[in-house]
Write an enzyme that holds these catalytic residues in place. Structure first.
Site, PDB file in Angstrom:
ATOM      1  N   TYR A  77      28.339  63.128  -0.134  1.00 40.44           N
ATOM      2  CA  TYR A  77      29.017  61.875  -0.494  1.00 40.44           C
ATOM      3  C   TYR A  77      28.358  61.240  -1.712  1.00 40.44           C
ATOM      4  O   TYR A  77      29.017  60.832  -2.669  1.00 40.44           O
ATOM      5  CB  TYR A  77      28.961  60.955   0.717  1.00 40.44           C
ATOM      6  CG  TYR A  77      29.121  59.480   0.470  1.00 40.44           C
ATOM      7  CD1 TYR A  77      30.386  58.890   0.374  1.00 40.44           C
ATOM      8  CD2 TYR A  77      28.008  58.642   0.388  1.00 40.44           C
ATOM      9  CE1 TYR A  77      30.523  57.520   0.189  1.00 40.44           C
ATOM     10  CE2 TYR A  77      28.139  57.280   0.199  1.00 40.44           C
ATOM     11  CZ  TYR A  77      29.401  56.717   0.097  1.00 40.44           C
ATOM     12  OH  TYR A  77      29.528  55.375  -0.081  1.00 40.44           O
ATOM     13  N   HIS A  80      29.169  62.978  -4.884  1.00 42.17           N
ATOM     14  CA  HIS A  80      30.595  63.222  -5.136  1.00 42.17           C
ATOM     15  C   HIS A  80      31.060  62.384  -6.341  1.00 42.17           C
ATOM     16  O   HIS A  80      30.726  61.206  -6.445  1.00 42.17           O
ATOM     17  CB  HIS A  80      31.397  62.841  -3.895  1.00 42.17           C
ATOM     18  CG  HIS A  80      32.812  63.332  -3.923  1.00 42.17           C
ATOM     19  ND1 HIS A  80      33.784  62.804  -4.755  1.00 42.17           N
ATOM     20  CD2 HIS A  80      33.426  64.326  -3.230  1.00 42.17           C
ATOM     21  CE1 HIS A  80      34.923  63.427  -4.553  1.00 42.17           C
ATOM     22  NE2 HIS A  80      34.739  64.367  -3.643  1.00 42.17           N
TER      23      HIS A  80
END
Lengths: 109, 109
Positions: A77, A80
């Site tokens: 995450y 990302h």
């Protein structure tokens, strides 16, 4: 004392800068929540403002929690592109913040 | 953006003093968890240590979360003799802490 689940809760405590409007905070919150649809390991997002009467929040006004299946998921995450893009908008709005990741653990008697 | 539930999450971020042993921290955690059986409005208790790679936890190492049905429930808990008794033992072990109460809110699209 035993671990309850394998999930990781990713908590941010935030104080926004004084010149950040409530509308801007709403906009950022919606954009953050929308990352759930874009970043696969991000499973859940919720937030809230401090309602404690104790006045021990050290100036932090908002708390944001997202849920991941693993610490590796949090790392995915973090790096990302969609999170990086969001961070570029959100970070300049923050006066201060704390990041705390934990695996929710229930005390076994 | 709409409120998801009426519950209140009562979050403490904690850094224990350096001379507080892991065994003492375990003992305090169990005692804290046991308040769920004693203080009626306290509905749940879990905890965890920081596992973030970001190093943005500002020295906080433990997070404790309990759940209440209302802010009034948190107040009742706060002033309950069993919590006061626990606080007398726990507070001297803390180098610093933050208290943050919030109503978990989910972003509605």
């Amino acid at each position: 004392m035993e671990e309850a689940t394998g999930v990781v809760k990713h908590v941010l405590l935030v104080k926004f800068k004084d010149d950040v409007s409530p509308e801007k905070i709403d906009e950022l919150t919606v954009e953050w929540a929308n990352l759930v649809d874009v970043i696969e390991p991000m499973k859940d997002f919720h937030w809230g403002t401090d309602v404690s009467f104790e006045n021990k929040a050290e100036g932090f006004t908002h708390l944001f929690v997202s849920t991941f299946e693993s610490t590796e998921g949090v790392t995915e995450y973090f790096y990302h592109p969609a999170h990086k893009e969001f961070g570029k908008k959100a970070l300049p709005c923050l006066e201060k913040f704390i990041v705390f990741d934990y695996k929710p653990t229930i005390v076994k008697q």
